[in-house]
Design an enzyme around this catalytic site. Sequence first.
Site, mmCIF file in Angstrom:
data_model
loop_
_atom_site.group_PDB
_atom_site.id
_atom_site.type_symbol
_atom_site.label_atom_id
_atom_site.label_comp_id
_atom_site.label_asym_id
_atom_site.label_seq_id
_atom_site.Cartn_x
_atom_site.Cartn_y
_atom_site.Cartn_z
ATOM 1 N N ASN A 9 31.271 -17.032 35.873
ATOM 2 C CA ASN A 9 30.385 -18.195 35.929
ATOM 3 C C ASN A 9 30.518 -18.916 34.589
ATOM 4 O O ASN A 9 30.049 -18.429 33.570
ATOM 5 C CB ASN A 9 28.943 -17.703 36.168
ATOM 6 C CG ASN A 9 27.933 -18.831 36.089
ATOM 7 O OD1 ASN A 9 28.292 -20.008 36.004
ATOM 8 N ND2 ASN A 9 26.659 -18.472 36.111
ATOM 9 N N LYS A 11 29.139 -21.586 33.680
ATOM 10 C CA LYS A 11 27.899 -22.282 33.305
ATOM 11 C C LYS A 11 28.233 -23.694 32.797
ATOM 12 O O LYS A 11 29.148 -24.330 33.315
ATOM 13 C CB LYS A 11 27.120 -21.452 32.281
ATOM 14 C CG LYS A 11 26.859 -20.029 32.793
ATOM 15 C CD LYS A 11 25.862 -19.257 31.989
ATOM 16 C CE LYS A 11 25.695 -17.871 32.588
ATOM 17 N NZ LYS A 11 24.651 -17.063 31.964
ATOM 18 N N GLY A 173 23.177 -13.076 28.677
ATOM 19 C CA GLY A 173 23.457 -13.779 27.423
ATOM 20 C C GLY A 173 22.807 -13.143 26.204
ATOM 21 O O GLY A 173 22.754 -13.735 25.136
ATOM 22 N N SER A 213 25.710 -9.747 30.477
ATOM 23 C CA SER A 213 26.462 -9.231 29.327
ATOM 24 C C SER A 213 27.583 -8.265 29.719
ATOM 25 O O SER A 213 27.820 -7.268 29.041
ATOM 26 C CB SER A 213 25.507 -8.580 28.315
ATOM 27 O OG SER A 213 24.579 -9.535 27.822
HETATM 28 P P1 13P Z 1 26.432 -13.360 30.480
HETATM 29 O O1 13P Z 1 27.620 -12.554 30.982
HETATM 30 O O2 13P Z 1 26.792 -14.396 29.484
HETATM 31 O O3 13P Z 1 25.314 -12.452 30.061
HETATM 32 O O4 13P Z 1 25.893 -14.179 31.754
HETATM 33 C C1 13P Z 1 25.659 -13.518 32.939
HETATM 34 C C2 13P Z 1 25.394 -14.502 33.989
HETATM 35 O O5 13P Z 1 24.367 -15.175 34.001
HETATM 36 C C3 13P Z 1 26.435 -14.722 35.018
HETATM 37 O O6 13P Z 1 25.966 -15.506 36.066
#
Ligand code: 13P
Length: 251
Positions: A9, A11, A173, A213
């Site tokens: 993802n 984002k 995150g 994470s």
């Molecule tokens: P992180 O891997 O950055 O913690 O994000 C996880 C997430 O929200 C994937 O959709």
Amino acid sequence: MRYPFISGNWKMFLNKTSGVELAKALVNGTKDVKDRDIMICPGFPLLSDVAEILAGSQIQLGAQNMYYEKEGAFTGEASAEMLMSVSCSYVLLGHSERRHIFHENNELINKKVLAALQGGLKPILCIGELLEEREAGNTESVVREQLTTGFTDVNAAHFSDIIVAYEPVWAIGTGKTATPEDADNVHSFIRKTVAGLYSKSISDEMRIIYGGSVKPDNIDGLMAKENIDGALVGGGSLKQDSFIRIIKFES
Ligand code: 13P
């Protein structure tokens, strides 16, 4: 047999240039990968360009969100049909950032799940508890409600197209991963809940992936667990070496 599903993802990171570059590197770096599904979710403006790079490869395309209406005056939204037209196969629904920053609730997410299935997209229903909910001992009730409302009116016949992503909000995150044992326990609870809502055979077949994470140094331990069928990776999917190592997990 549940086929491993490793997804990224992106984002609100990467632009057209850096996204296309990463997609090319992923296609090249995963040519030899067998026996697992791979999917990436770039931002909306990058979907068409990334789709061109992924064409003919084993990496599938997903969107990070969609709206449930077919079309209309919904400024800023995208429909299932629009996403299908740029070669998306999957869509993330109910991501914790959608729930907590954009105030999406279980009822809205359910409408999106139904619309995605009707439009031919495979939904990845994201669920997970906040830290205070976990500390208050409410993880199971939160997750049960997210599943029960999220799947209202979803026909059993659609379950081969559905994935659940368990993403504890406190692990996203933050660098704090749920231990493989903690994640596996919640995944097992999710499977039992879906068995209760539908049937044991449906829940045995359904893929439940973990997010929060996920990194090259913890993917192998997570994937070794019985009920963890894959990963939804945020930060760790933005660099080719990191994501390719995650895709090539060993367990
Ligand atoms: P992180 O891997 O950055 O913690 O994000 C996880 C997430 O929200 C994937 O959709």
